[in-house]
Design a protein around this motif. Structure first.
Motif, PDB file in Angstrom:
ATOM      1  N   ASP A  68       0.824  -1.212   0.000  1.00  0.00           N
ATOM      2  CA  ASP A  68       0.000   0.000   0.000  1.00  0.00           C
ATOM      3  C   ASP A  68       0.858   1.262   0.000  1.00  0.00           C
ATOM      4  O   ASP A  68       0.530   2.256  -0.642  1.00  0.00           O
ATOM      5  N   GLU A  69       1.959   1.208   0.741  1.00  0.00           N
ATOM      6  CA  GLU A  69       2.829   2.379   0.826  1.00  0.00           C
ATOM      7  C   GLU A  69       3.468   2.693  -0.527  1.00  0.00           C
ATOM      8  O   GLU A  69       3.533   3.844  -0.947  1.00  0.00           O
ATOM      9  N   GLU A  70       3.892   1.650  -1.229  1.00  0.00           N
ATOM     10  CA  GLU A  70       4.481   1.860  -2.560  1.00  0.00           C
ATOM     11  C   GLU A  70       3.440   2.463  -3.515  1.00  0.00           C
ATOM     12  O   GLU A  70       3.736   3.398  -4.257  1.00  0.00           O
ATOM     13  N   LEU A  71       2.240   1.927  -3.474  1.00  0.00           N
ATOM     14  CA  LEU A  71       1.184   2.446  -4.356  1.00  0.00           C
ATOM     15  C   LEU A  71       0.907   3.908  -4.027  1.00  0.00           C
ATOM     16  O   LEU A  71       0.759   4.739  -4.925  1.00  0.00           O
ATOM     17  N   ALA A  72       0.871   4.227  -2.739  1.00  0.00           N
ATOM     18  CA  ALA A  72       0.594   5.606  -2.318  1.00  0.00           C
ATOM     19  C   ALA A  72       1.707   6.554  -2.760  1.00  0.00           C
ATOM     20  O   ALA A  72       1.474   7.721  -3.067  1.00  0.00           O
ATOM     21  N   GLN A  73       2.944   6.038  -2.815  1.00  0.00           N
ATOM     22  CA  GLN A  73       4.074   6.875  -3.212  1.00  0.00           C
ATOM     23  C   GLN A  73       4.151   7.072  -4.724  1.00  0.00           C
ATOM     24  O   GLN A  73       4.881   7.934  -5.197  1.00  0.00           O
ATOM     25  N   GLY A  74       3.407   6.259  -5.475  1.00  0.00           N
ATOM     26  CA  GLY A  74       3.425   6.413  -6.930  1.00  0.00           C
ATOM     27  C   GLY A  74       4.177   5.319  -7.666  1.00  0.00           C
ATOM     28  O   GLY A  74       4.501   5.477  -8.842  1.00  0.00           O
ATOM     29  N   TYR A  75       4.434   4.205  -6.973  1.00  0.00           N
ATOM     30  CA  TYR A  75       5.087   3.087  -7.657  1.00  0.00           C
ATOM     31  C   TYR A  75       4.057   2.302  -8.465  1.00  0.00           C
ATOM     32  O   TYR A  75       2.922   2.129  -8.038  1.00  0.00           O
ATOM     33  N   ARG A  76       4.480   1.855  -9.632  1.00  0.00           N
ATOM     34  CA  ARG A  76       3.669   1.003 -10.486  1.00  0.00           C
ATOM     35  C   ARG A  76       4.556  -0.089 -11.068  1.00  0.00           C
ATOM     36  O   ARG A  76       5.772  -0.042 -10.927  1.00  0.00           O
ATOM     37  N   LEU A  77       3.920  -1.039 -11.720  1.00  0.00           N
ATOM     38  CA  LEU A  77       4.667  -2.016 -12.505  1.00  0.00           C
ATOM     39  C   LEU A  77       4.552  -1.592 -13.970  1.00  0.00           C
ATOM     40  O   LEU A  77       3.445  -1.422 -14.489  1.00  0.00           O
ATOM     41  N   GLY A  78       5.698  -1.438 -14.597  1.00  0.00           N
ATOM     42  CA  GLY A  78       5.712  -0.899 -15.969  1.00  0.00           C
ATOM     43  C   GLY A  78       4.963  -1.758 -16.969  1.00  0.00           C
ATOM     44  O   GLY A  78       4.424  -1.243 -17.953  1.00  0.00           O
ATOM     45  N   CYS A  79       4.908  -3.067 -16.721  1.00  0.00           N
ATOM     46  CA  CYS A  79       4.207  -3.945 -17.666  1.00  0.00           C
ATOM     47  C   CYS A  79       2.707  -3.927 -17.449  1.00  0.00           C
ATOM     48  O   CYS A  79       1.958  -4.498 -18.248  1.00  0.00           O
ATOM     49  N   GLN A  80       2.250  -3.285 -16.372  1.00  0.00           N
ATOM     50  CA  GLN A  80       0.821  -3.251 -16.049  1.00  0.00           C
ATOM     51  C   GLN A  80       0.220  -1.857 -16.218  1.00  0.00           C
ATOM     52  O   GLN A  80      -0.980  -1.723 -16.481  1.00  0.00           O
ATOM     53  N   ALA A  81       1.037  -0.828 -16.016  1.00  0.00           N
ATOM     54  CA  ALA A  81       0.546   0.553 -16.084  1.00  0.00           C
ATOM     55  C   ALA A  81       0.425   0.970 -17.546  1.00  0.00           C
ATOM     56  O   ALA A  81       1.404   0.968 -18.290  1.00  0.00           O
ATOM     57  N   LYS A  82      -0.788   1.316 -17.934  1.00  0.00           N
ATOM     58  CA  LYS A  82      -1.098   1.588 -19.331  1.00  0.00           C
ATOM     59  C   LYS A  82      -1.580   3.023 -19.486  1.00  0.00           C
ATOM     60  O   LYS A  82      -2.353   3.514 -18.661  1.00  0.00           O
ATOM     61  N   VAL A  83      -1.175   3.667 -20.551  1.00  0.00           N
ATOM     62  CA  VAL A  83      -1.607   5.034 -20.827  1.00  0.00           C
ATOM     63  C   VAL A  83      -3.063   5.010 -21.285  1.00  0.00           C
ATOM     64  O   VAL A  83      -3.419   4.260 -22.196  1.00  0.00           O
TER      65      VAL A  83
END
Ligand code: FES
Length: 97
Positions: A68-83
């Protein structure tokens, strides 16, 4: 526009909707870590510093793989985050190792 900062290279590219961050990084010849492309290895983990609202909501794989902390800080997985919308995005590859 998307600014992609890899391990040693960076590039500015067109942020094409429907493409993942990882796909855009590889297309722009940025040295982005990846292995599985399915959201399990976390090598493509990255920090989005601008434009999170232009990306899809975190996928189930990201909710499983990032805390949760990573998500709150703005971390994503590059293969999942889509424009999903036009605008300016800035993201840096930050694998765990
Ligand atoms: S490439 Fe494995 S989690 Fe993205």
């Amino acid at each position: 526009m998307i600014e992609l900062i890899g391990r040693t290279k960076r590039a500015a590219a067109q942020a094409e909707t429907g493409w993942t961050i990882l796909e855009l990084a590889l297309k722009a010849d940025v040295d982005w870590g990846f292995s599985c492309t399915r959201g399990t290895c976390s090598r493509c983990r990255c920090l989005v510093s601008e434009g999170m609202e232009l990306l899809n909501e975190p996928t189930d794989a990201e909710l499983d793989g990032l805390d949760d902390e990573e998500l709150a800080q703005g971390y994503r997985l590059g293969c999942q985050a889509k424009v999903i919308a036009d605008g300016t995005i800035a993201v840096r590859n930050k694998p765990y190792f």
